[in-house]
Scaffold this motif. Structure first.
Motif, mmCIF file in Angstrom:
data_model
loop_
_atom_site.group_PDB
_atom_site.id
_atom_site.type_symbol
_atom_site.label_atom_id
_atom_site.label_comp_id
_atom_site.label_asym_id
_atom_site.label_seq_id
_atom_site.Cartn_x
_atom_site.Cartn_y
_atom_site.Cartn_z
ATOM 1 N N GLU A 40 -0.179 36.472 1.227
ATOM 2 C CA GLU A 40 -0.827 35.397 1.982
ATOM 3 C C GLU A 40 -0.505 34.031 1.382
ATOM 4 N N LYS A 41 -0.510 33.936 0.051
ATOM 5 C CA LYS A 41 -0.167 32.674 -0.599
ATOM 6 C C LYS A 41 1.287 32.296 -0.326
ATOM 7 N N TYR A 42 2.158 33.298 -0.310
ATOM 8 C CA TYR A 42 3.577 33.048 -0.058
ATOM 9 C C TYR A 42 3.794 32.518 1.358
ATOM 10 N N VAL A 43 3.137 33.123 2.339
ATOM 11 C CA VAL A 43 3.248 32.651 3.724
ATOM 12 C C VAL A 43 2.709 31.225 3.847
ATOM 13 N N ASP A 44 1.642 30.927 3.137
ATOM 14 C CA ASP A 44 1.117 29.552 3.124
ATOM 15 C C ASP A 44 2.172 28.580 2.594
ATOM 16 N N ASP A 45 2.875 28.992 1.537
ATOM 17 C CA ASP A 45 3.922 28.136 0.959
ATOM 18 C C ASP A 45 5.065 27.912 1.950
ATOM 19 N N LEU A 46 5.446 28.970 2.669
ATOM 20 C CA LEU A 46 6.500 28.831 3.680
ATOM 21 C C LEU A 46 6.086 27.828 4.751
ATOM 22 N N GLN A 47 4.841 27.901 5.160
ATOM 23 C CA GLN A 47 4.327 26.992 6.183
ATOM 24 C C GLN A 47 4.266 25.558 5.659
ATOM 25 N N VAL A 48 3.879 25.393 4.393
ATOM 26 C CA VAL A 48 3.816 24.060 3.778
ATOM 27 C C VAL A 48 5.196 23.394 3.818
ATOM 28 N N VAL A 49 6.241 24.160 3.510
ATOM 29 C CA VAL A 49 7.590 23.600 3.506
ATOM 30 C C VAL A 49 7.951 23.053 4.888
ATOM 31 N N LEU A 50 7.612 23.794 5.938
ATOM 32 C CA LEU A 50 7.915 23.331 7.296
ATOM 33 C C LEU A 50 7.149 22.055 7.626
ATOM 34 N N GLU A 51 5.885 22.018 7.284
ATOM 35 C CA GLU A 51 5.038 20.888 7.677
ATOM 36 C C GLU A 51 5.225 19.659 6.788
ATOM 37 N N VAL A 52 5.351 19.885 5.480
ATOM 38 C CA VAL A 52 5.382 18.768 4.531
ATOM 39 C C VAL A 52 6.794 18.216 4.325
ATOM 40 N N PHE A 53 7.793 19.106 4.349
ATOM 41 C CA PHE A 53 9.154 18.659 4.051
ATOM 42 C C PHE A 53 10.084 18.696 5.278
ATOM 43 N N LYS A 55 9.761 18.941 8.624
ATOM 44 C CA LYS A 55 9.489 18.093 9.794
ATOM 45 C C LYS A 55 9.786 16.615 9.508
ATOM 46 N N PRO A 56 9.190 16.009 8.458
ATOM 47 C CA PRO A 56 9.488 14.597 8.209
ATOM 48 C C PRO A 56 10.945 14.328 7.818
ATOM 49 N N MET A 57 11.594 15.248 7.123
ATOM 50 C CA MET A 57 12.999 15.060 6.759
ATOM 51 C C MET A 57 13.882 15.068 7.997
ATOM 52 N N SER A 58 13.561 15.946 8.941
ATOM 53 C CA SER A 58 14.319 16.012 10.189
ATOM 54 C C SER A 58 14.119 14.749 11.021
ATOM 55 N N GLU A 59 12.872 14.277 11.082
ATOM 56 C CA GLU A 59 12.561 13.105 11.900
ATOM 57 C C GLU A 59 13.040 11.804 11.280
ATOM 58 N N SER A 60 13.267 11.819 9.968
ATOM 59 C CA SER A 60 13.655 10.580 9.281
ATOM 60 C C SER A 60 15.077 10.129 9.605
ATOM 61 N N GLY A 61 15.919 11.065 10.028
ATOM 62 C CA GLY A 61 17.313 10.737 10.304
ATOM 63 C C GLY A 61 18.154 10.565 9.056
ATOM 64 N N ARG A 62 17.595 10.864 7.892
ATOM 65 C CA ARG A 62 18.335 10.714 6.637
ATOM 66 C C ARG A 62 19.366 11.821 6.444
ATOM 67 N N LEU A 63 19.166 12.942 7.123
ATOM 68 C CA LEU A 63 20.083 14.077 6.994
ATOM 69 C C LEU A 63 20.600 14.487 8.358
ATOM 70 N N THR A 64 21.845 14.922 8.422
ATOM 71 C CA THR A 64 22.410 15.439 9.663
ATOM 72 C C THR A 64 21.856 16.834 9.937
ATOM 73 N N ASP A 65 22.071 17.327 11.137
ATOM 74 C CA ASP A 65 21.620 18.678 11.484
ATOM 75 C C ASP A 65 22.269 19.719 10.564
ATOM 76 N N SER A 66 23.542 19.518 10.247
ATOM 77 C CA SER A 66 24.237 20.490 9.387
ATOM 78 C C SER A 66 23.687 20.454 7.968
ATOM 79 N N GLU A 67 23.294 19.254 7.489
ATOM 80 C CA GLU A 67 22.706 19.159 6.154
ATOM 81 C C GLU A 67 21.325 19.805 6.120
#
Length: 510
Positions: A40-53, A55-67
């Motif tokens: 359960e803790k591991y799944v929480d960590d996986l979800q944190v990565v999607l929400e905290v890192f 999503k904002p990294m994708s929306e920031s435009g700092r990285l290409t889709d391939s990166e």
């Protein structure tokens, strides 16, 4: 409340009820809870990565889709796998009511672990993602600050993205330990022992597949690095490192490192593959403290081939004087001897042992291939006759070499009976005059097949065409004329034909 199942088969969702169980069962239930909590803790960590890192990294435009794909690979697939496992465990935890079937914990783990193949892709590619992330943070202070700010989210508990990206590999390696702990605490005769053993096998197999995937990806990346950093002027054939070998399957890099010519002290970089040894030297001096630094994407060194590659079935490596303090050894290739020196005695021993082992594997594989062909030809059959075939010549073959020529040879077979001609170099019109004899078993089933290929040393032989003719057709064309000469067009290629002489003798029926 009464239960249909034995207490030892229940999931004790209330840990206070453990007091009513035996010491061994208490231990078993403790390990089950430990697995559940960790998952359960591991799944929480996986979800944190999607929400905290993510999503904002994708929306920031700092990285290409391939990166983004390089860093996070198939993160959402991992989350789906483990979310499904957690749900299954939670359902199992609740099945303690009257007349409710209790699914064994081993059954759940065995079933879900068989669907965790996405981890092979992630773990294989994760090192490249980590490298990209490190490069960006090292070279771009504003990007480093951006990631640092994202990591201040309370859900990260002070951990940077790079630490989260290591968790999938860590999780995979923990499953065998979790399951073994539960199994060791499960009494003999318990209904869950069989499923747990199967789950342990699945977990260990998954770890093995992940490790193999990581090794294959690292090997592939290093072969690509060599392709881009070694100038291969010289060999008559095009040398593609990341490809199949001629007879050993995929090419593998077995060892690499710096060494020196013993007399001149000239610095060399050596690469040992499963089919040949390549010695190179730097076009200009550079510093590298080990193979990891050598294969870094940030290393722009250019190497030149020092000598043409040497096939491992043609060399002998040995330590000329084991009592000497000098870490030297010699490689004998046909009529030439190279005396080389390594950084230390241990490295010398490693080179000699690895070259010997790879050479023996190469020679053994070739020997098995020849034995298989010989066995196919020497099978004693009470057949209906024999066919004598002479491959006279081929004309207008396809060119495969930079010089507009090929190194053709011919393989002739009837079923498992196979014969191979000699190789003729630098010609598109080889004259073999090569004869072979086949024992026939069935006039209407046996087919004479002829395949012509270009002989390559450092890559698979290139196909130059094939043709075939049924033995029944040969009989019809001969009509008691004795031997016949035929011109056969080569198929599956734009040009080429082969001339053959055929002599068929059928035994008198008894």
């Amino acid at each position: 409340m009464t239960l249909d199942t034995e207490p030892s088969q229940q999931w004790c969702s209330d840990q206070t009820s453990l007091d009513s169980l035996s010491p061994l069962e208490k231990k078993r239930q403790g390990y089950i809870h430990e697995l559940m909590d960790a998952e359960e803790k591991y799944v929480d960590d996986l979800q944190v990565v999607l929400e905290v890192f993510h999503k904002p990294m994708s929306e920031s435009g700092r990285l290409t889709d391939s990166e983004m794909a390089m860093i996070f690979v198939n993160w959402k697939e991992l989350l789906a796998c483990n979310t499904k496992l957690v749900k299954a465990l939670r359902v199992r935890k609740k099945t303690t009511g009257e007349n409710m079937p209790v699914q064994m914990i081993g059954d759940i783990l065995a079933a879900e672990l068989s669907h965790m193949q996405p981890y092979i892709s992630f773990c294989s590619c994760q090192i490249n993602g980590a490298s990209l992330l490190q490069t960006r943070t090292d070279n771009e202070p504003d990007f480093k600050e951006f990631l640092k700010k994202l990591g201040t989210d309370y859900r990260c508990k002070g951990m940077p993205l790079s630490s989260f990206l290591l968790k999938p590999m860590q999780r995979i390696t923990r499953y065998p330990l979790h399951i073994k702990n539960i199994l060791d605490s499960t009494i003999e005769g318990h209904a869950d022992r069989g499923p747990l053993k199967e789950a342990l096998e699945r977990a260990e197999e998954l770890c093995q597949q992940v490790n193999e995937g990581v090794r294959e990806k690292e090997n592939s990346d290093r072969l690509e690095w060599i392709q881009n950093h070694v100038q291969c002027d010289g060999p008559a054939e095009n040398l593609v490192f990341n490809s199949l070998t001629n007879c050993l399957g995929p090419r593998k890099l077995l060892h690499s490192g710096k060494m020196y010519k013993a007399k001149s002290n000239k610095e060399l970089w050596a690469f040992l593959f499963n089919d040949f040894l390549l010695l190179t030297h730097a076009a200009k001096q550079f510093s590298s403290s080990g193979p990891d630094k050598l294969f870094s994407n940030r290393n722009n060194v250019q190497l030149k081939m020092y000598k043409p590659p040497v096939l491992l079935n043609e060399i002998l490596a040995k330590i000329s004087d084991s009592s000497s303090d000098e870490p030297t050894f010699q490689i004998t290739h046909i009529d030439r001897v190279y005396v080389l020196k390594t950084e230390n005695i241990n490295e010398r021993t490693a080179w000699v042992q690895k070259i010997k082992a790879a050479s023996e594997e190469f020679i053994e594989t070739e020997l098995k291939k020849r034995e298989k062909a010989y066995q196919g030809r020497s099978i004693k059959v009470s057949g209906i006759g024999r066919l004598l075939v002479t491959i006279l010549e081929a004309t207008e073959l396809k060119a495969t070499r930079p010089n507009g020529k090929s190194n053709p040879y011919c393989e002739v077979n009837v079923g498992a009976q196979v014969f191979t001609s000699r190789t003729l170099n630098d010609t598109l019109n080889p004259k073999w005059n090569f004869s072979c004899q086949f024992h026939l078993k069935d006039l209407y089933q046996d087919v004479l097949c002829i395949t012509i290929s270009d002989r390559a040393q450092f890559s698979p032989d290139e196909f130059l065409g094939r043709t075939e003719i049924p033995v029944a057709t040969i009989k019809k064309e001969m009509e008691n004329k004795g031997s016949v000469t035929r011109r056969l067009l080569l198929h599956e290629v734009p040009t080429g034909e082969v001339w053959v002489r055929l002599d068929l003798q059928l035994y008198a029926s008894r």
